[in-house]
Design an enzyme around this catalytic site. Structure first.
Site, PDB file in Angstrom:
ATOM      1  N   GLY A  19      -2.573   5.952 -14.727  1.00 39.41           N
ATOM      2  CA  GLY A  19      -1.787   6.937 -14.480  1.00 39.41           C
ATOM      3  C   GLY A  19      -0.928   6.635 -13.539  1.00 39.41           C
ATOM      4  N   VAL A  21       1.667   6.841 -10.154  1.00 44.73           N
ATOM      5  CA  VAL A  21       1.334   6.663  -8.748  1.00 44.73           C
ATOM      6  C   VAL A  21       0.853   8.135  -8.290  1.00 44.73           C
ATOM      7  CG1 VAL A  21       2.322   6.178  -6.363  1.00 44.73           C
ATOM      8  CG2 VAL A  21       2.802   4.865  -8.407  1.00 44.73           C
ATOM      9  N   GLY A  22      -0.216   8.264  -7.306  1.00 42.37           N
ATOM     10  CA  GLY A  22      -0.646   9.460  -6.876  1.00 42.37           C
ATOM     11  C   GLY A  22      -1.377  10.462  -7.611  1.00 42.37           C
ATOM     12  N   VAL A  23      -1.617  10.137  -8.843  1.00 37.81           N
ATOM     13  CA  VAL A  23      -2.345  11.002  -9.836  1.00 37.81           C
ATOM     14  C   VAL A  23      -3.871  11.168  -9.424  1.00 37.81           C
ATOM     15  CG1 VAL A  23      -2.726   9.481 -11.808  1.00 37.81           C
ATOM     16  CG2 VAL A  23      -2.343  11.634 -12.056  1.00 37.81           C
ATOM     17  N   ASP A  90      -9.221   0.117 -11.017  1.00 43.82           N
ATOM     18  CA  ASP A  90      -8.170   1.149 -10.556  1.00 43.82           C
ATOM     19  C   ASP A  90      -6.730   0.667 -11.130  1.00 43.82           C
ATOM     20  OD1 ASP A  90      -6.414   2.557  -9.329  1.00 43.82           O
ATOM     21  OD2 ASP A  90      -7.061   1.955  -7.407  1.00 43.82           O
ATOM     22  N   GLU A 159       6.183   5.127   0.446  1.00 45.20           N
ATOM     23  CA  GLU A 159       6.233   6.138  -0.719  1.00 45.20           C
ATOM     24  C   GLU A 159       7.050   7.489  -0.459  1.00 45.20           C
ATOM     25  OE1 GLU A 159       2.228   4.301  -3.212  1.00 45.20           O
ATOM     26  OE2 GLU A 159       2.241   6.518  -2.135  1.00 45.20           O
TER      27      GLU A 159
HETATM   28  N1  LIG Z   1      -9.268  15.638  -7.809  1.00 46.73           N
HETATM   29  C1  LIG Z   1      -8.412  15.718  -6.824  1.00 46.73           C
HETATM   30  N2  LIG Z   1      -8.085  16.769  -5.978  1.00 46.73           N
HETATM   31  C2  LIG Z   1      -7.179  17.149  -5.174  1.00 46.73           C
HETATM   32  N3  LIG Z   1      -6.486  15.892  -4.660  1.00 46.73           N
HETATM   33  C3  LIG Z   1      -6.985  14.751  -5.067  1.00 46.73           C
HETATM   34  C4  LIG Z   1      -7.886  14.623  -6.076  1.00 46.73           C
HETATM   35  N4  LIG Z   1      -7.926  13.210  -6.451  1.00 46.73           N
HETATM   36  C5  LIG Z   1      -7.113  12.441  -5.539  1.00 46.73           C
HETATM   37  N5  LIG Z   1      -6.651  13.431  -4.624  1.00 46.73           N
HETATM   38  C6  LIG Z   1      -5.645  13.313  -3.589  1.00 46.73           C
HETATM   39  O1  LIG Z   1      -4.433  12.648  -4.180  1.00 46.73           O
HETATM   40  C7  LIG Z   1      -3.983  11.764  -3.465  1.00 46.73           C
HETATM   41  C8  LIG Z   1      -3.765  10.479  -4.160  1.00 46.73           C
HETATM   42  O2  LIG Z   1      -5.080  10.193  -4.887  1.00 46.73           O
HETATM   43  P1  LIG Z   1      -5.291   8.392  -5.324  1.00 46.73           P
HETATM   44  O3  LIG Z   1      -6.657   8.511  -5.628  1.00 46.73           O
HETATM   45  O4  LIG Z   1      -4.934   7.646  -3.811  1.00 46.73           O
HETATM   46  O5  LIG Z   1      -4.113   8.525  -6.250  1.00 46.73           O
HETATM   47  P2  LIG Z   1      -3.704   7.005  -7.037  1.00 46.73           P
HETATM   48  O6  LIG Z   1      -4.704   5.721  -6.758  1.00 46.73           O
HETATM   49  O7  LIG Z   1      -3.632   7.573  -8.501  1.00 46.73           O
HETATM   50  O8  LIG Z   1      -2.411   6.692  -6.460  1.00 46.73           O
HETATM   51  C9  LIG Z   1      -4.921  11.280  -2.211  1.00 46.73           C
HETATM   52  O9  LIG Z   1      -4.505  12.002  -1.002  1.00 46.73           O
HETATM   53  C10 LIG Z   1      -6.063  12.003  -2.926  1.00 46.73           C
HETATM   54  O10 LIG Z   1      -6.911  12.499  -1.827  1.00 46.73           O
HETATM   55  N1  LIG Z   2       3.012  -3.594 -10.663  1.00 47.64           N
HETATM   56  C1  LIG Z   2       3.629  -2.847  -9.803  1.00 47.64           C
HETATM   57  N2  LIG Z   2       5.000  -2.880  -9.529  1.00 47.64           N
HETATM   58  C2  LIG Z   2       5.515  -2.338  -8.536  1.00 47.64           C
HETATM   59  N3  LIG Z   2       4.729  -1.369  -7.792  1.00 47.64           N
HETATM   60  C3  LIG Z   2       3.462  -1.436  -8.035  1.00 47.64           C
HETATM   61  C4  LIG Z   2       2.751  -1.941  -9.308  1.00 47.64           C
HETATM   62  N4  LIG Z   2       1.605  -1.759  -9.120  1.00 47.64           N
HETATM   63  C5  LIG Z   2       1.403  -0.822  -8.216  1.00 47.64           C
HETATM   64  N5  LIG Z   2       2.527  -0.533  -7.563  1.00 47.64           N
HETATM   65  C6  LIG Z   2       2.759   0.394  -6.400  1.00 47.64           C
HETATM   66  C7  LIG Z   2       2.759   1.645  -6.533  1.00 47.64           C
HETATM   67  C8  LIG Z   2       2.198   2.377  -5.368  1.00 47.64           C
HETATM   68  O1  LIG Z   2       3.010   2.425  -4.289  1.00 47.64           O
HETATM   69  C9  LIG Z   2       1.147   1.258  -5.036  1.00 47.64           C
HETATM   70  C10 LIG Z   2      -0.171   1.413  -5.415  1.00 47.64           C
HETATM   71  O2  LIG Z   2      -0.193   2.189  -6.630  1.00 47.64           O
HETATM   72  P1  LIG Z   2      -1.401   3.523  -6.807  1.00 47.64           P
HETATM   73  O3  LIG Z   2      -0.798   4.037  -8.314  1.00 47.64           O
HETATM   74  O4  LIG Z   2      -1.126   4.479  -5.657  1.00 47.64           O
HETATM   75  O5  LIG Z   2      -2.483   2.940  -6.986  1.00 47.64           O
HETATM   76  O6  LIG Z   2       1.600  -0.146  -5.472  1.00 47.64           O
END
Ligand SMILES: Nc1ncnc2c1ncn2[C@@H]1O[C@H](COP(=O)(O)OP(=O)(O)O)[C@@H](O)[C@H]1O
Ligand SMILES: Nc1ncnc2c1ncn2[C@H]1C[C@H](O)[C@@H](COP(=O)(O)O)O1
Length: 222
Positions: A19, A21-23, A90, A159
């Site tokens: 998914g 970034v940030g999901v 992840d 970001e």
């Molecule tokens: N189920 C949730 N409900 C609310 N906030 C969440 C949830 N899951 C993640 N977050 C918040 O969203 C942000 C991004 O989550 P993260 O797991 O780091 O995303 P990703 O790994 O996809 O980039 C973090 O601040 C996290 O605390």
């Molecule tokens: N393959 C990639 N190319 C560019 N940027 C990437 C790649 N994989 C991860 N990223 C970046 C996007 C985010 O800034 C961080 C970590 O990703 P996240 O979805 O928050 O785990 O790295």
């Protein structure tokens, strides 16, 4: 009986969380791994030597960053393979090529020759025994508004300073990508359907859906 046994999830399963970034991939990875007593495979963000430079200058650092992620993912694939599974991962390697590298070459922020070198290395790595497809890819889906607020709340400086159009484009690419993705079974979860932060017990609902899904798809594959 533990949750893994209760919902019939094989001990050696490999589940990858995909998914934009940030999901919420990292949060889900940790919650599922704790619930199933699986190992985790995380992306390196804080110790990544290229990520800040990449966000500062995509053209200059795209290739370096892709090679770095590829090397890290290869080592992780090898580790997962050597343990014989039982992992939550992840982000999938498919997103590196199908989303990131593709987006940067198409937008002109990755040079075509570099892209071809990268994809030939990627293809050679995928042909090794360390790259069986995962048993399941969980795709986390959410509205761009919710995702932007999560990126903001998490507050990674590089970001925050990236133009919002970058996240819009990535979100759209993810929707198109997942609609044609077929390398392994996909379970889609909407981030509004569970809340691991406010109510950590909702992870059991996710485990239940994963269990049903794995059983259904293994019956179909027999
Ligand atoms: N189920 C949730 N409900 C609310 N906030 C969440 C949830 N899951 C993640 N977050 C918040 O969203 C942000 C991004 O989550 P993260 O797991 O780091 O995303 P990703 O790994 O996809 O980039 C973090 O601040 C996290 O605390
Ligand atoms: N393959 C990639 N190319 C560019 N940027 C990437 C790649 N994989 C991860 N990223 C970046 C996007 C985010 O800034 C961080 C970590 O990703 P996240 O979805 O928050 O785990 O790295």
């Amino acid at each position: 009986m533990n949750l893994r046994e209760k919902y019939g999830i094989p001990q050696n399963a490999v589940i990858t969380i995909a998914g934009t970034v940030g999901v919420g991939k990292s949060t889900m990875t940790k919650a599922l791994a704790d619930a199933l007593n699986f190992r985790t495979s995380f992306e390196k963000v804080d110790s990544n030597p290229y990520l800040d430079r990449f966000y500062d200058d995509f053209e200059k650092w795209s290739f370096h960053l892709q090679i770095y992620f590829l090397a890290e993912r290869f080592k992780e694939q090898k580790r997962i393979f050597e343990y014989g599974g039982g992992f939550i991962q992840d982000r999938s390697i498919y997103e590196d090529t199908g989303i990131f590298a593709k987006m940067h070459v198409e937008k002109g922020t990755m040079n075509l020759t570099d892209y071809e070198t990268y994809t030939s290395l990627f293809d050679a790595m995928v042909m090794t025994p360390y790259f069986p497809h995962p048993d399941l890819l969980i795709y986390l889906d959410g509205s761009i508004e919710d995702i932007l607020s999560r990126i903001q709340e998490r507050g990674r400086p590089m970001e925050q300073s990236t133009p919002v159009e970058y996240w819009y484009e990535m979100h759209e690419r993810y929707e198109n990508w997942i609609n044609t993705f077929n390398a392994c079974p996909v379970l889609r979860l909407n981030i509004n359907d569970y809340d691991l932060m406010k109510n950590p017990d909702t992870v059991e609902q996710v485990v239940e859906r994963v269990g049903h899904f794995i059983q259904q798809t293994s019956v179909l594959r027999k």
